[in-house]
Design an enzyme around this catalytic site. Sequence first.
Site, PDB file in Angstrom:
ATOM      1  CG  ASP A   1     -18.404   3.144 -13.400  1.00  0.00           C
ATOM      2  OD1 ASP A   1     -18.201   2.102 -14.040  1.00  0.00           O
ATOM      3  OD2 ASP A   1     -17.546   4.039 -13.283  1.00  0.00           O
ATOM      4  CB  SER A   2     -15.641   0.854 -10.471  1.00  0.00           C
ATOM      5  OG  SER A   2     -15.088   1.598 -11.537  1.00  0.00           O
TER       6      SER A   2
ATOM      7  CE1 TYR B   1     -16.304  -2.299  -8.293  1.00  0.00           C
ATOM      8  CE2 TYR B   1     -17.923  -2.570 -10.038  1.00  0.00           C
ATOM      9  CZ  TYR B   1     -17.622  -2.322  -8.714  1.00  0.00           C
ATOM     10  OH  TYR B   1     -18.639  -2.130  -7.809  1.00  0.00           O
ATOM     11  N   GLY B   2     -11.567  -3.458 -12.910  1.00  0.00           N
ATOM     12  CA  GLY B   2     -10.863  -4.199 -13.969  1.00  0.00           C
ATOM     13  C   GLY B   2      -9.847  -5.196 -13.447  1.00  0.00           C
TER      14      GLY B   2
ATOM     15  CB  CYS C   1     -13.165   1.387 -19.633  1.00  0.00           C
ATOM     16  SG  CYS C   1     -13.068   1.965 -17.923  1.00  0.00           S
ATOM     17  CB  THR C   2     -17.948   4.262 -18.088  1.00  0.00           C
ATOM     18  OG1 THR C   2     -17.530   3.643 -16.868  1.00  0.00           O
ATOM     19  CG2 THR C   2     -19.045   3.460 -18.738  1.00  0.00           C
ATOM     20  CG  HIS C   3     -13.116   5.279 -15.204  1.00  0.00           C
ATOM     21  ND1 HIS C   3     -13.992   4.273 -14.878  1.00  0.00           N
ATOM     22  CD2 HIS C   3     -12.846   5.926 -14.042  1.00  0.00           C
ATOM     23  CE1 HIS C   3     -14.228   4.296 -13.574  1.00  0.00           C
ATOM     24  NE2 HIS C   3     -13.543   5.297 -13.046  1.00  0.00           N
TER      25      HIS C   3
ATOM     26  CB  CYS D   1     -19.665  -0.602 -14.792  1.00  0.00           C
ATOM     27  SG  CYS D   1     -18.145  -1.491 -14.440  1.00  0.00           S
ATOM     28  CG  ASN D   2     -17.723  -0.640 -20.966  1.00  0.00           C
ATOM     29  OD1 ASN D   2     -18.115  -0.864 -22.096  1.00  0.00           O
ATOM     30  ND2 ASN D   2     -17.676   0.587 -20.477  1.00  0.00           N
ATOM     31  CB  THR D   3     -15.556  -4.150 -15.639  1.00  0.00           C
ATOM     32  OG1 THR D   3     -14.596  -3.252 -16.226  1.00  0.00           O
ATOM     33  CG2 THR D   3     -14.847  -5.335 -15.037  1.00  0.00           C
TER      34      THR D   3
END
Length: 266
Positions: free
Chosen positions: A13-14, A45-46, A186-188, A76-78
């Site tokens: 992930d970022s 990353y977005g 978004c995983t955040h 990471c969705n992005t």
Amino acid sequence: MTRLNNSPIGFFDSGVGGVTVFAQVKKLLPNENYIYFGDTKNMPYGEKTPEQLVEFAVNIFDFLKSKNVKAVVMACNTTSAVVYDKIKDKYPFEIYPIIQPVAKKISKLPEKRIGIFATQATVNSHCYKHELQNNNPDIEVFEVPCPSWVKIVENGEENTTSARTAVKEKMDEMLKFKPEKIVLGCTHYPYLLGVLSEFAPQDMFINPSVEIAGIIKDDLWTKNLLNNQDREGTEEFYVSANPEKFQKSASIFYEIKSTPALKNFI
Ligand code: DGL
């Protein structure tokens, strides 16, 4: 190198977002060995271009390949939205993106008005909208980008007034659509669930981390790739910058013991 049942599962992930996915998978599969990479130097990353996102992902996949992983979770969705299709056939291990299988599951729910909170790059790709509507054309989708939320989470500022203001602004926009379910795309964002649920009931939110963990377990089982050892597996966490901050912010979801920062990352 041969990939064995006891080869590790990679995560990337970022930053701390993917820890929400890692924690769920670890709960289901405690005996697996894990390697996590958080690209804290290049987050968020977005806000990156597709070309930049591919470059970061290839770099990290090459690193995980050198660790002889048997699978990599694109936590990471992005990256799942923008990079997955471009690299999915280029590596000799399983790759699990987060959006595509989760959207398939969501498309089978009775709810048909689905809101998506995601990064700007994920919204620009319309990956959730396409995946949901390809599986079920009756679904209406409303996508809201939340660019400021990732840094709030990376900085561990979930309980501040500015976090509440940032969440309220986006929830006001989202609630006008009258969603029946809202995907934390978004995983955040699951780090903000406490604040989010001040504005809508907690069960309105879908946390894809929970869904994806079961999907990964089932798929590894089907492919006979589960680690059959009867003791807890190992875990290694790496970041490209700011290891202490990463560890502290991640602690809401998982207590990480050590996080070396790798220097040679772009
Ligand atoms: N956590 C990532 C996602 O799921 C990316 C967030 C970011 O770095 O902008 O999309």
